[in-house]
Design an enzyme around this catalytic site. Sequence first.
Site, short mmCIF file in Angstrom:
data_model
loop_
_atom_site.label_atom_id
_atom_site.label_comp_id
_atom_site.label_asym_id
_atom_site.label_seq_id
_atom_site.Cartn_x
_atom_site.Cartn_y
_atom_site.Cartn_z
N ASP A 215 42.38 9.90 87.74
CA ASP A 215 43.55 10.12 88.59
C ASP A 215 44.82 10.08 87.75
O ASP A 215 45.93 10.27 88.25
CB ASP A 215 43.60 9.13 89.77
CG ASP A 215 43.68 7.69 89.33
OD1 ASP A 215 43.59 7.42 88.11
OD2 ASP A 215 43.85 6.81 90.20
N SER A 216 44.66 9.89 86.42
CA SER A 216 45.78 10.10 85.49
C SER A 216 46.23 11.56 85.55
O SER A 216 47.30 11.90 85.04
CB SER A 216 45.38 9.71 84.06
OG SER A 216 44.15 10.30 83.70
N ASP B 228 37.50 10.00 89.53
CA ASP B 228 38.26 8.89 90.12
C ASP B 228 38.49 9.12 91.60
O ASP B 228 38.93 10.20 92.01
CB ASP B 228 39.64 8.79 89.45
CG ASP B 228 39.70 7.72 88.39
OD1 ASP B 228 38.85 6.80 88.40
OD2 ASP B 228 40.59 7.81 87.53
N LYS C 134 34.47 6.82 90.40
CA LYS C 134 35.01 5.57 89.83
C LYS C 134 36.04 5.00 90.79
O LYS C 134 36.87 5.73 91.33
CB LYS C 134 35.63 5.82 88.46
CG LYS C 134 36.33 4.58 87.87
CD LYS C 134 36.57 4.68 86.38
CE LYS C 134 37.83 5.41 85.97
NZ LYS C 134 39.09 4.86 86.52
N GLU D 288 38.76 1.50 91.44
CA GLU D 288 39.46 0.39 90.81
C GLU D 288 39.35 -0.87 91.66
O GLU D 288 39.57 -0.82 92.88
CB GLU D 288 40.95 0.73 90.62
CG GLU D 288 41.19 1.87 89.65
CD GLU D 288 42.67 2.16 89.42
OE1 GLU D 288 43.53 1.41 89.95
OE2 GLU D 288 42.96 3.15 88.72
N GLU E 242 40.40 -1.95 81.26
CA GLU E 242 41.64 -1.37 80.73
C GLU E 242 42.63 -2.47 80.34
O GLU E 242 42.93 -3.37 81.12
CB GLU E 242 42.26 -0.44 81.79
CG GLU E 242 43.55 0.21 81.29
CD GLU E 242 44.01 1.39 82.14
OE1 GLU E 242 43.28 1.82 83.06
OE2 GLU E 242 45.12 1.89 81.86
O1 KIV Z 1 42.66 7.88 85.29
C1 KIV Z 1 42.31 7.66 84.12
O2 KIV Z 1 42.55 8.44 83.20
C2 KIV Z 1 41.60 6.42 83.85
C3 KIV Z 1 41.39 6.05 82.42
C4 KIV Z 1 42.65 5.54 81.82
C5 KIV Z 1 40.29 5.08 82.26
O3 KIV Z 1 41.22 5.73 84.74
#
Ligand code: KIV
Length: 271
Positions: free
Chosen positions: A51-52, A90, A120, A122, A189
């Site tokens: 989600d980056s 994510d 994924k 969090e 992280e």
């Molecule tokens: O969203 C992302 O890129 C991440 C990584 C930093 C692990 O969760």
Amino acid sequence: MSVHSEIKKITTHVLQNMKFQDEKISMLTAYDYSLARIIDQAGIDVILVGDSASNVMAGFETTLPITLDMMIYHASSVVRAVERSLVVVDMPFGTYQGNSKLALSSAIRIMKETGASAVKLEGGSEIQESVERILSAGIPVMGHLGLTPQSIHKFGTYVVRAREEEEAEKLIADACLLQKTGVFAIVLEKIPAELAKKVASKLKIPIIGIGAGAGVDGQVLVLHDMLGITQEFSPRFLRRYHNIGEEIIGAVGQYIKDVKNNDFPNEKEQY
Ligand code: KIV
């Protein structure tokens, strides 16, 4: 040569074997077809549609604004490109917290509409019910602890997490809980290297670090950061393998000159 370089398709079981056989897991983010294709061909083990993308692709300040539809667009583009890597997606903010039924329907949309292999999420104990429900549908889940950017407004800053004993103990307890619940791997992280090493040796599942030192089972970086496409983000843990941003500026500058000077196209570049 790595033990698993001959593997045609990376699965969660392959990652587990890598941990058993002491082979480090390589993971990078990707959000589009073209770059995903290149890094898959380069042999990356896991591609995270992070989600980056909210920051890197859409230019938002945090990861909070990206939507499920946007993540599905990025993830389906990546999946179309990939032959070997395991693709993990994510789950964006607001699609799984505090509501396990919503979590399951969001995860099902991701799996159905993208063709990815895992999701994924969090968090630890707070999201256990959501993790359980997603797993009950046969969807593999990767955890994410330590600095969890979707909680940035709770933390207030992006500094290193779990330096204090109480937070470190909660992180260890959350990691154990996620393993017991059935996640196949956990991202840690921006936490102290010693703590990450302790978690990796305590747990049987692979632990993948970003800013978590070398004592874990694998590493993940944001592709645009390690290639130097994004220029403004430079935390201590980030190793820049290239400065593509500068190369692009040079190439585009040359193109502009050629167009202005009537040097492009030449005789051979026209019909
Ligand atoms: O969203 C992302 O890129 C991440 C990584 C930093 C692990 O969760």
